[in-house]
Structure formats: C-alpha cells, structure tokens
Design an enzyme around this catalytic site. Structure first.
Site, mmCIF file in Angstrom:
data_model
loop_
_atom_site.group_PDB
_atom_site.id
_atom_site.type_symbol
_atom_site.label_atom_id
_atom_site.label_comp_id
_atom_site.label_asym_id
_atom_site.label_seq_id
_atom_site.Cartn_x
_atom_site.Cartn_y
_atom_site.Cartn_z
ATOM 1 N N LYS A 197 0.844 -1.192 0.000
ATOM 2 C CA LYS A 197 0.000 0.000 0.000
ATOM 3 C C LYS A 197 0.879 1.241 0.000
ATOM 4 C CE LYS A 197 -1.877 2.512 3.188
ATOM 5 N NZ LYS A 197 -1.815 3.855 2.511
ATOM 6 N N GLU A 273 9.581 0.784 11.164
ATOM 7 C CA GLU A 273 10.575 1.866 11.083
ATOM 8 C C GLU A 273 9.803 3.161 11.208
ATOM 9 O OE1 GLU A 273 12.192 4.999 9.632
ATOM 10 O OE2 GLU A 273 12.491 3.908 7.745
ATOM 11 N N CYS A 307 12.921 10.936 7.937
ATOM 12 C CA CYS A 307 12.873 10.502 9.332
ATOM 13 C C CYS A 307 14.214 10.631 10.033
ATOM 14 C CB CYS A 307 12.364 9.067 9.418
ATOM 15 S SG CYS A 307 13.251 7.921 8.341
ATOM 16 N N GLU A 404 8.577 15.258 16.218
ATOM 17 C CA GLU A 404 9.062 15.168 14.841
ATOM 18 C C GLU A 404 8.235 16.108 13.961
ATOM 19 O OE1 GLU A 404 10.381 11.711 11.728
ATOM 20 O OE2 GLU A 404 8.442 11.474 12.698
#
Length: 506
Positions: A197, A273, A307, A404
C-alpha cells in the site's frame, strides 16, 4: 530570506524544465491486472508545486484488500513463485531492474509531480537505488539455506529457511520509490507474495512499478499494489487474518495502530521503522564551514521530510556563535522553487496537511519562547513551499525539540562537555539516527557508543548502503531494513528431525 527560483511562475510550475509525463496507471493492481475498486471510490492526488489535482486514483477499501489477499494467498500456496529456484526468481528481479532503468526519467518525473521531490535527485539517486535494491536481493535469492546440526542424540537434524508467506507492506510518502523496493525486494527474494500500500499522497510511481513488474514476469498475485488510506486499506492489511507478516514505515502513532491490529488478529510478526528526532553533535574542533554544510543538508534535504533529518543541532560552546552566524547566512542563500529546476535545492512539502503542520510547529516554537533566526513563513503564494527555518535558544522540553516536525525546521542549541552533549542527544523518545562532527576519533568513538540510535554518522549524513542494516531504537521502532537482516524478516526457520538407524526414537 532564502532564494526563490520561479516558484510561482506558471510556465515553470507547468513543467517548463521537463515535459510532464502522461499519467497511465490509476487503478488498483491485483492479481496481475489493473482493476477498479469494488466501491468505485477514487481519491485525488495533488501536485504540491501548483496545488492542482493531477488525477484521481482508485481507492482500496477492506473489500479490495480481501480480494488482493486472496490473490496473494493463492499465489503463495499454489503458485510458482515460492517454489521457483532462487536463481529463477533472481532472473525476473534483474529484468525488473532493467525495465526501471529504461524508464528512469518518467519515474523520476512522477515522484516529482506527486511528492515535490527534486527531479535531479530522483533521477540520480532514488530510482537507481530501486534497481540497486532489486539486484542486491536478487543476488541473495539463490543463497537462502538452512543448517545441518551435529547432535548428541542419534538424530539427523537440519533446518530449512522458508518464506514467511503473504506480506503486507505499508510505505510512507516521503521516499515513494526507495521505500517500495526497500520492502518488496527482500520479500520477493525470500519467495513471499505481497500487498503493497503506497501512501495516498504519492501513489503514482508505485502503480508504474506494478506495470513494470508484470512486464518483467512477476507471476500474477505475487505483487499487489493497493493505493488507499491508512484508516481503511492500511488497517485492513494489518488486521487481516490471512496476512502472515507486516512491514511498516511511517509515524510512531500509526505504527502503534499497526502493531495493535497485528496483535489482535493472528499475532503476525511486525517490523516498524518509525519517527525520528535525530541529533547531530558538532564539537569545537570541527571545520565550521563543513559542519554548516552538513547540518543544513541534514535538515533541508528532501525539504526536511525525512525521518533521519538532523533536526536537533547541538554545537559546542567554543564555536557556537560563529556556527550560528554562518548557518543562518547559508540558509538565506538556499534555493527554493520548482523541483524540476536543476538550480533548486528545496521543493514544496508533499501535501497541504504536512505544509500546515510544519507552519503550526513554527508558530508553536515562537510561542514557546525559542528565537526565530531565519525563515518561518510560507514561500510565495502558490504551492506548498516553506522557507528554511532555524530556531535558537531552544530548551529540551520544548515541543519543537521533542516532536518530529518533518519539515525544514532546525532547532539549534549549545553544549559544554562531551557528557552534556551525549545527554542532550539522548533526551528524546526517538532513536533512529544521529551525527557527530569532529576531527578527534577518540571523541567520535566514545560518543558513537553512547548515543542510543540505530545509526551514527561521523562527519557525514545520509550515508546509507544496501549492505548496512537500518532501523531504530526506542520509539523509532524495531526490525531492520537493508542488508541480509532485512531478508531474514521474510523468512522463518523450520527444523526437521529424522532418527538414524538403531535410534531409540524408532
């Protein structure tokens, strides 16, 4: 203010630097065919340079996921792929890699218009990395084997390494090409079948890759590409009783949901992750100009939508003032604009939602009392462009230092001793990546062993290699991509015991 390269010039935004490719594939790819969704639903994918709709994509929901899982299950249980010699799987994977290289410009353009990524970077790095990943794991496909054990009992014992089964891959929008093949390549080499996906913001290249997989000879049902939303398609994959493993890259919040869904269904193994808030420690002995370049690239590469971005920059107090002055000056020269323009260093944020999130964090940083040194605003009046932004006087408990942000926002602080630097670097719930800038290898070795992160870059950034496992500590997840460790995520061990003649087991 950073340099603006024709970001709002209509001719530029319409692709004057390159002819925009015709969109060829907008349907789900299930069992080797492009098909409409069961519901007939479609969603828009938007060009972040112009804020205009590129096309509409078929939207996978639970019913489509059920169909795709059934196809993948059939391909695994009865199809040729898991039973094919590894060398034969490798030939098909290598053909797929060749087809990618033959279409490199079109694929790079798709990721540029869909995600605002720099066309030059996609063409030079991301798309070649797709072929590189396929070739690396193709080379491992015929080297998967178990062991024979010498035992103290009268038994012949050996192990087999077998594919785990049907795998669900859920990938993010910031690196649509690299993440596609980071997940698919080792799983294919292992003999698994799969659903993948792509993120709803960047589905175009994934569907093009499905087309090339068919041309390469990937059997029907082995690879199914199902664009859709996380709350529907992603949730259906994670909770499906007939999906044997899930590999997810994305936010920590969504990773929790994936893990809970997998646990509540069939206890399928999960690899995650997740987010990061990566620190870089710049010591007094560093070359300041090189450190400035490294820190800026570390936060502004891919418009900060990465990231492992160096979003927390800690500079030792002896060089802090000079570093701050130079990094602000350099940020003001950073070229923002149309990502097809080869002079541009930073394109638009991928989506309106991400654009608004970043701007809200910038406002929050001001309210928290941090000092805005440069940037902090929308860039131009068309497209999701944001000025390179730097905050100083940032305290560790401020949200801009802890959360983040996933955008071109650097938080800058100082430290005195090595011990204080290590403490600050570890003052985060995340542990994905980190950096050290120093000429002293004693410092580099000491600090690298003390920072809790999955990868430590010494005097460099974004130094990945397909041989090197990559993943996180703490709330940045678990499991590793890249290297042979990634291959083992998609394999399971079976032990086989046979009694030897005159054995007590007979």
């Amino acid at each position: 203010m950073a340099n603006l390269s024709n970001c709002n010039d209509d001719s530029n935004n319409n692709g004057s630097f390159l002819k925009i490719p015709k969109i060829k594939f907008t349907k789900l790819f299930i069992n080797g065919e492009f098909v409409d969704s069961v519901s007939g639903k479609r969603f828009e994918t938007v060009d972040p340079r112009t804020e205009e709709v590129i096309t509409e994509i078929a939207e996978a929901t639970k019913e489509d996921i059920d169909i795709a899982v059934k196809a993948a299950r059939q391909a695994f249980d009865s199809g040729p792929w898991p039973r094919m010699p590894g060398a034969e799987r490798a030939k098909i994977m290598l053909k797929w890699a060749e087809l990618i290289e033959e279409n490199i410009e079109e694929i790079a353009a798709l990721d540029t218009i869909d995600g605002g990524k720099l066309y030059s970077w996609c063409k030079a790095v991301d798309v070649p990395e797709a072929s590189n990943l396929l070739r690396y794991y193709a080379g491992a496909a015929d080297k998967i084997h178990g062991e024979v054990f010498k035992t103290s009992r009268n038994l012949h014992l050996y192990s087999l390494m077998e594919p785990v089964g049907v795998v669900g891959h859920i990938i993010p929008w910031n690196f649509p090409t690299v993440m596609f093949f980071t997940k698919a390549s080792p799983a294919l080499a292992a003999g698994c079948t799969m659903l993948l996906k792509p993120a709803e913001d960047t589905p175009l290249s994934a569907l093009f890759y499905a087309h090339l997989a068919k041309l390469a000879g990937i059997p029907d049902g082995v690879l199914n590409v199902v664009p859709g939303f996380g709350s529907t398609a992603g949730a259906a994959i994670a909770s499906h009783m007939d999906v044997d493993a899930v590999s997810f890259t994305g936010s920590t919040e969504t990773g929790r949901k994936v893990m809970m869904a997998a646990t509540m269904s069939n206890l399928k193994p999960v690899s995650l992750e997740l987010g990061g808030k990566s620190p870089v420690l710049i010591f007094d002995d560093a070359d300041i100009d090189k450190a400035v370049d490294l820190a800026l690239f570390g936060i502004l590469h891919n418009k900060g939508e990465i990231c492992v971005a160096f979003s927390r920059v800690y500079v030792q107090e002896g060089i802090y003032d000079e570093f701050e002055k130079k990094v602000v000056e350099k940020a003001k020269t950073w070229v923002v604009g149309d990502p097809f323009d080869p002079k541009v260093q930073q394109g638009p944020q991928t989506s309106k939602a991400q654009f608004e999130k970043i701007l809200s964090y910038i406002e929050l940083g001001k309210k928290e009392g941090a000092t805005l040194l440069t940037g902090g605003k929308r860039f131009g009046n068309k497209g999701y462009y944001i000025e390179p932004t730097i905050f100083s006087n940032v305290k560790e408990d401020m949200l801009i230092s802890q959360d983040e942000i996933f955008g071109p926002v650097m938080v800058l602080s100082k430290f005195k001793s090595i011990e204080e630097g290590i403490e600050k670097a570890n003052s985060s719930k995340y542990g994905l990546a980190s950096g050290i800038v120093t000429k002293n290898m004693d410092i580099a070795n000491t600090v690298s062993r003390s920072i809790r992160a999955g990868i430590v870059w010494i005097n460099c950034f974004f130094a990945f290699d397909v041989d090197c496992p990559f993943g996180g500590y703490k709330m940045s997840g678990f499991g590793r991509d890249y290297g042979l460790e990634a291959l083992h995520k998609y394999l399971q061990v079976k032990s086989v015991a046979t009694p030897i003649y005159n054995s007590p087991w007979l």
